[in-house]
Every structure is written in C-alpha cells, then in structure tokens.
Design a protein around this motif. Structure first.
Motif, PDB file in Angstrom:
ATOM      1  N   GLN A  80       2.137   9.027  -6.036  1.00  0.00           N
ATOM      2  CA  GLN A  80       2.582  10.950  -5.989  1.00  0.00           C
ATOM      3  C   GLN A  80       3.062  11.436  -6.583  1.00  0.00           C
ATOM      4  OE1 GLN A  80       2.229  12.175  -1.720  1.00  0.00           O
ATOM      5  NE2 GLN A  80       1.619   9.952  -1.114  1.00  0.00           N
ATOM      6  N   ALA A  81       4.194  10.570  -6.871  1.00  0.00           N
ATOM      7  CA  ALA A  81       6.146  10.474  -8.108  1.00  0.00           C
ATOM      8  C   ALA A  81       5.583  10.731  -9.087  1.00  0.00           C
ATOM      9  CB  ALA A  81       6.794   9.470  -7.301  1.00  0.00           C
ATOM     10  N   CYS A  82       4.526   9.560  -9.616  1.00  0.00           N
ATOM     11  CA  CYS A  82       4.751   9.403 -10.859  1.00  0.00           C
ATOM     12  C   CYS A  82       3.491  11.441 -11.780  1.00  0.00           C
ATOM     13  CB  CYS A  82       3.662   8.543 -11.207  1.00  0.00           C
ATOM     14  SG  CYS A  82       4.294   7.053 -11.577  1.00  0.00           S
ATOM     15  N   SER A  83       2.913  11.397 -10.817  1.00  0.00           N
ATOM     16  CA  SER A  83       1.833  12.696 -11.089  1.00  0.00           C
ATOM     17  C   SER A  83       3.295  13.888 -10.874  1.00  0.00           C
ATOM     18  CB  SER A  83       0.881  12.746 -10.247  1.00  0.00           C
ATOM     19  OG  SER A  83       0.608  14.233  -9.605  1.00  0.00           O
ATOM     20  N   ALA A 101       0.706  -1.578   0.500  1.00  0.00           N
ATOM     21  CA  ALA A 101      -0.133  -0.218   0.120  1.00  0.00           C
ATOM     22  C   ALA A 101       0.975   1.407   0.249  1.00  0.00           C
ATOM     23  CB  ALA A 101      -1.406   0.207   1.243  1.00  0.00           C
ATOM     24  N   LEU A 102       2.088   1.465   0.741  1.00  0.00           N
ATOM     25  CA  LEU A 102       2.919   2.440   0.893  1.00  0.00           C
ATOM     26  C   LEU A 102       3.538   2.939  -0.837  1.00  0.00           C
ATOM     27  CD1 LEU A 102       4.136   4.630   2.758  1.00  0.00           C
ATOM     28  CD2 LEU A 102       5.893   2.906   3.276  1.00  0.00           C
ATOM     29  N   PHE A 103       4.469   1.253  -1.469  1.00  0.00           N
ATOM     30  CA  PHE A 103       5.061   1.731  -2.392  1.00  0.00           C
ATOM     31  C   PHE A 103       4.199   2.261  -3.490  1.00  0.00           C
ATOM     32  CE2 PHE A 103       5.012  -0.542  -6.726  1.00  0.00           C
ATOM     33  CZ  PHE A 103       6.286  -0.290  -6.950  1.00  0.00           C
ATOM     34  N   GLU A 104       2.537   1.796  -4.060  1.00  0.00           N
ATOM     35  CA  GLU A 104       1.861   1.901  -4.618  1.00  0.00           C
ATOM     36  C   GLU A 104       1.241   4.058  -4.544  1.00  0.00           C
ATOM     37  OE1 GLU A 104      -1.810  -1.049  -4.423  1.00  0.00           O
ATOM     38  OE2 GLU A 104      -0.426  -2.482  -5.088  1.00  0.00           O
ATOM     39  N   ASP A 105       0.625   4.261  -3.154  1.00  0.00           N
ATOM     40  CA  ASP A 105       0.534   5.665  -2.793  1.00  0.00           C
ATOM     41  C   ASP A 105       1.577   6.303  -3.242  1.00  0.00           C
ATOM     42  OD1 ASP A 105      -0.763   7.495  -1.759  1.00  0.00           O
ATOM     43  OD2 ASP A 105       0.428   7.655  -0.018  1.00  0.00           O
ATOM     44  N   VAL A 118       0.036   1.832 -12.287  1.00  0.00           N
ATOM     45  CA  VAL A 118      -0.314   3.004 -11.781  1.00  0.00           C
ATOM     46  C   VAL A 118       0.124   4.463 -13.445  1.00  0.00           C
ATOM     47  CG1 VAL A 118       1.531   4.458  -9.990  1.00  0.00           C
ATOM     48  CG2 VAL A 118       0.805   2.587  -9.415  1.00  0.00           C
ATOM     49  N   LEU A 119       1.642   3.248 -13.647  1.00  0.00           N
ATOM     50  CA  LEU A 119       1.331   4.102 -14.453  1.00  0.00           C
ATOM     51  C   LEU A 119       0.397   3.912 -15.406  1.00  0.00           C
ATOM     52  CD1 LEU A 119       4.833   2.201 -15.519  1.00  0.00           C
ATOM     53  CD2 LEU A 119       5.186   4.883 -14.739  1.00  0.00           C
ATOM     54  N   SER A 120       0.097   3.511 -15.678  1.00  0.00           N
ATOM     55  CA  SER A 120      -1.703   3.814 -16.896  1.00  0.00           C
ATOM     56  C   SER A 120      -2.337   4.560 -16.346  1.00  0.00           C
ATOM     57  CB  SER A 120      -2.294   2.577 -16.927  1.00  0.00           C
ATOM     58  OG  SER A 120      -2.997   2.492 -17.595  1.00  0.00           O
ATOM     59  N   ALA A 121      -3.167   4.938 -14.658  1.00  0.00           N
ATOM     60  CA  ALA A 121      -3.713   5.555 -14.632  1.00  0.00           C
ATOM     61  C   ALA A 121      -2.955   7.076 -13.907  1.00  0.00           C
ATOM     62  CB  ALA A 121      -4.017   6.051 -12.837  1.00  0.00           C
TER      63      ALA A 121
END
Length: 523
Positions: free
Chosen positions: A339-342, A331-335, A374-377
């Motif tokens: 944020q980082a990708c954004s 959960a921490l990794f995905e969150d 995450v990249l797709s979103a």
C-alpha cells in the motif's frame, strides 16, 4: 476378597477342606504305589520293571524340563518388564536434565488419587502450589557458548531448582520452562520460595571460561483441591509467569483473575487481527520528514494504524506485538509495504518512503527478496525506499542481520538506524554495519533542556553523524525551541508534531501541495 473368607469361621472351613484334599491325594499316591509294585511283581519276567523305570525317568525329565521352562519364562518376563520400565522412564523423563517431563506431569495428575497410598494422599491433602519458571535470555547464552554450553546451563539450572525441594516434584516442560509442585506452603512461604527460585537460577554459571547469566520469570498459584483438575492450576501459574515476564527479567507474580481476562482479550484481539489483515483494514499513515536546512519535505515515514469497526484505535505496539508472536507479521508487513509503495508513486520523485522492519523480520533470510518483490510489483525505484531498523533487531542474529543489510544496500535501498541510543552497543553497531542515516530517539529531544547530560549526548550523536558522514534525523520535535537547538547543531532532518502528525494517504497528498505552496510564497 469375599467377606466369608475374611472371617475366622471361613478360614477354619478352608483349612479343613485343604487338609481333606491333602489326605485324599496321599492315599491315592499310596494306592498307586502298591499297584505299581504288584504290577512289577506279576509281570517282572516280561520287563515290566524296565517299563516302569523308563516311565519314571521320562516323568522326571518332563518335570525338570518344565522347571527349566518356567525359569526361562520368568527370566523373559523380568527382561520384558525391565525393558518396559526403561521405555516408560524414557517417555516420561527429559533426556538432558533427567527430570520428569510434561507427560509425566499429566500422568501424575491422572494417578494422584491412589486410595491405598495413604502417605501420598496425606501429602496431596496439604496445600499444593504450582510454580512455573521460564528463563530469560537463554538464546543469548546459546549464541555465546553454543548449544552444548546451553545444555550445560540447563542441567545446572535443573540441579539448582531440585536442590530447593524434592526432585520428584520438578518437571521440565519445554526448552527453558520448568514446573515445580510444592506442598504445605503458606502465602508468605510461597512468595519466599519464588524469590529463592529466582536467586538460584540467576547466579552466574561458568561455562567454557565464560561466566554466563540468565534471568528468571516465576508465576505461581495454589491448586483448589477437589474443585478442579491440577492442570488448571498449572495453567494459571503459566499465565502469571508470562505476566511477570512482560514486566522484565527476574519478576515473580501470583496469579490474579485479571490475568485470565487479559489472555481472553488478547485471544479475541488476535482473531480480529487475522480478519483485519485479511481484509486489509490496517492502513499506512504517513508522518512527514523535513529537511531542516532547506525546509523542504524530503520523505514520509509509514506508520501502521488500525481503527476497529467500533471506531476505536488499537495502538500499534499492541497489534504488532501479537503479529510478531503469531507469525502474522510477514503478511502484515508485505500488505502495508505494498500500500505504501503505491501511495509513494503519487509523491514527487525526491520524496522518499521510510518503512520500519521489526526485530522478528531480521531473522528472516528472505526479507530482502520479499521487499524487492513488492518494489518490482509496485514499480517504485529501490532508491526511494528507506528501511528503518532498530538496534535491538541487530542483536537477535548478527550474522543474518549483516547478510540482510548487505543485500539491501546492494539493491540500492537506504538503511536507517532507528531509535539510536536506546538499544544495545550503539557505537558497536555503527562500526559493524553501514548505515545511511541515524535517527535520534525522541526521548533525548524531549529532555535535553532539563538534563545537561542528555544535551551532551544529543551533541555527541550529531557530531558522530557528521564525522561518519551519516545523515541524522531528530524524532519528536514538538516545539520551536527544540527546532532552533537542532538547527544550531547542524541536524539534517526533523520529524515530529511541529511539522505534522501521521496522516492517511489522502491528507499526505494535500500536505505536499500545501508545503510546496508555503515554500513558494516564502521563497
């Protein structure tokens, strides 16, 4: 038994009563016999003798049937008792090592004060010390010789521990955890026994032609008899064992109150971490990656930062370790990645995002799909993401690691081997897996000028990168002299305080503008 029957007079009274009853029964039987004889004599012509004979035979048969039935019932009770004993043994013993298990230990605690067992009371009245033993590196043995080989190792370890004392006082609590109850040990003998446990466990064991070894962590504490339950001492021994384990293989420690405080603080921190992840209070900070040949910014490495409500910074190794152990790391990794990708979408297209993956995550077969989701979103191109993986992460499960790396490469994501030179079999990892970049650990950069061997290692790493056509990144650059040395050797990318510390997203945007302006003015 009432006190009356325990006295001499009482026993005499009982004897008189029993004797009287016996004489009365004998008299009654004699009277009955006389009556039967008279009956048979008076009514013999009517077949009375045959009737009496038939009744006698029927009575004898009934008696024999009763005896046989009682024998059958007794046998059935014995079989039932044997089955119950077998079921009880199965429930209280480990099927592999045949040692008593945790349930047997709990029952031992409950049944300890048996007042009519003077020998046991005398034994337990002596000093009672609980030792907790956990094996180090057991998983590697399973990987090497398989689960059957691992079973052989556990059986041999159990045998060696039992050889040090009474087998009835050795328990197998879990997969590779053992509990030993020892009696009448002084403080010096407790320490000596802990050393003997480590020596016994760590001797090589030959399995299928392999000489395998495991380490051992030992914690122990003495039971305060009469003042606490025995399981409290076992719990403290566990705490001491985990503290010993945190210091590396083959350590032993006696329990200290500070260990309990540490566990309490960790539990409180775990609760805070859950809330922080839920509230997205942990943020990615960004440390710049500089192309040493052009001086341009080529990327940022995302680093997790958690500043508590009290303004105190919680070190990443502390909360990431808790996240890994409690399963919160996904959960921490995905969150953080979201944020980082954004944030990365606001950077120039040539600036990449470098993101770390923990060793625990490299055992997750769904890791690649999580990253791609995450990249797709976020709509960040996969080519702009670089995943950093440590050498230690690759040895947890090499087969799964190879699968994940292949999937990441197929998706267009770059892969960097992080902390190169500090893990296991560095050259073997480069030969087995394909990497786009290797990162030289900062410990080599900090000491190369003071240690000639370190300098040669840095030269060799950079030369290896060039020969394999893999870019190299030097971490921990803090001085201009270090930068000049790395430029001379042809290092590709630099990272360290000399260029900039990790900064929040807003400051990273300012850093990009300032860096571009500086390059434009000097160009």
């Amino acid at each position: 038994m009432p006190v009356f029957f325990q006295s001499r007079a009482g026993r005499q009274c009982v004897s008189i009563v029993v004797s009287g009853v016996t004489l009365w029964l004998l008299g009654t039987l004699l009277q009955l016999d006389d009556s039967l004889v008279a009956f048979m004599t008076g009514f013999g012509e009517y077949g009375a003798d045959k009737l009496v004979l038939a009744l006698g035979i029927a009575g004898a048969m009934s008696f024999i049937y009763s005896v046989l039935r009682i024998a059958d019932l007794r046998k059935e009770m014995e079989l039932r008792a044997a089955a119950q004993a077998k079921a009880d043994w199965t429930a209280t013993h480990d099927h592999l090592t045949k040692l008593p298990n945790r349930y047997a230990f709990e029952r031992k605690i409950l049944s300890r004060p048996i007042k009519d067992d003077e020998a046991e009371i005398e034994e337990w009245d002596h000093n009672v010390t609980i030792f907790s033993v956990d094996l180090d590196g057991f998983k590697k043995v399973n990987d090497l010789v398989g689960h059957k080989g691992g079973d052989v190792l556990l059986i041999e370890v159990a045998r060696r521990i039992c050889a040090l004392g009474n087998a009835d006082c050795v328990y197998r609590f879990g997969g590779d955890e053992f509990i030993i109850v020892a009696f009448a040990l002084t403080a010096q003998r407790e320490e000596r026994f802990a050393k003997l446990l480590i020596q016994a466990v760590t001797r090589p064991i030959h399995i299928d032609g392999f000489a395998v070894e495991v380490g051992a962590s030992v914690g122990y504490d003495r039971w305060a008899e009469g003042a606490e339950p025995l399981e409290d001492a076992a719990h403290r021994a566990d705490l001491a064992m985990y503290e010993a384990k945190s210091r590396g293989p083959n350590h032993y420690l006696v329990f200290e109150p500070s260990m309990q405080d540490k566990v309490t603080e960790r539990a409180a921190l775990e609760t805070r971490l859950r809330a922080a992840i839920s509230n997205k209070a942990i943020k990615p900070f960004y440390q710049p990656l500089i192309d040493l040949k052009t001086g341009q910014l080529c990327g940022f490495e995302a680093l997790a930062r958690w500043i508590g409500d009290d303004g105190v910074n919680i070190p990443p190794p502390v909360f990431i370790d808790i996240a890994e152990e409690t399963g919160m790391i996904t959960a921490l990794f995905e969150d953080l990645l979201t944020q980082a990708c954004s944030d990365a979408l606001t950077w120039p297209e040539h600036v990449t995002l470098s993101f770390n993956v923990s060793p625990v995550q490299m055992e997750d077969k769904l890791l690649t799909s999580r990253i791609l989701k995450v990249l797709s979103a976020s709509r960040l191109p996969p080519q702009r993401l670089e995943v950093e993986i440590t050498e230690n992460a690759l040895i947890q499960d090499p087969a799964i690691a190879a699968l994940i790396l292949d999937e990441l490469h197929a998706a267009g994501i770059q892969i960097a081997l992080d902390d190169f030179g500090t893990g296991y079999s560095s050259l073997a990892q480069l030969a087995r897996y394909r990497f786009d970049k290797i990162k030289i650990d900062k410990s080599f950069i900090a000491t190369y000028r003071d240690d000639e061997r370190q300098e040669k290692i840095v030269r060799a790493m950079l030369g290896l990168g060039r020969s394999l056509n893999i870019k190299t990144t030097a971490e921990g650059i803090e001085e201009h002299g270090q930068l000049a040395f790395l430029l001379q050797l042809g290092c590709d990318i630099g990272q360290g305080y000399l260029f900039g510390k990790a900064m929040p997203a807003a400051e990273a945007g300012i850093f990009i503008s300032d860096r571009n302006a500086k390059l434009a003015s000097t160009g």
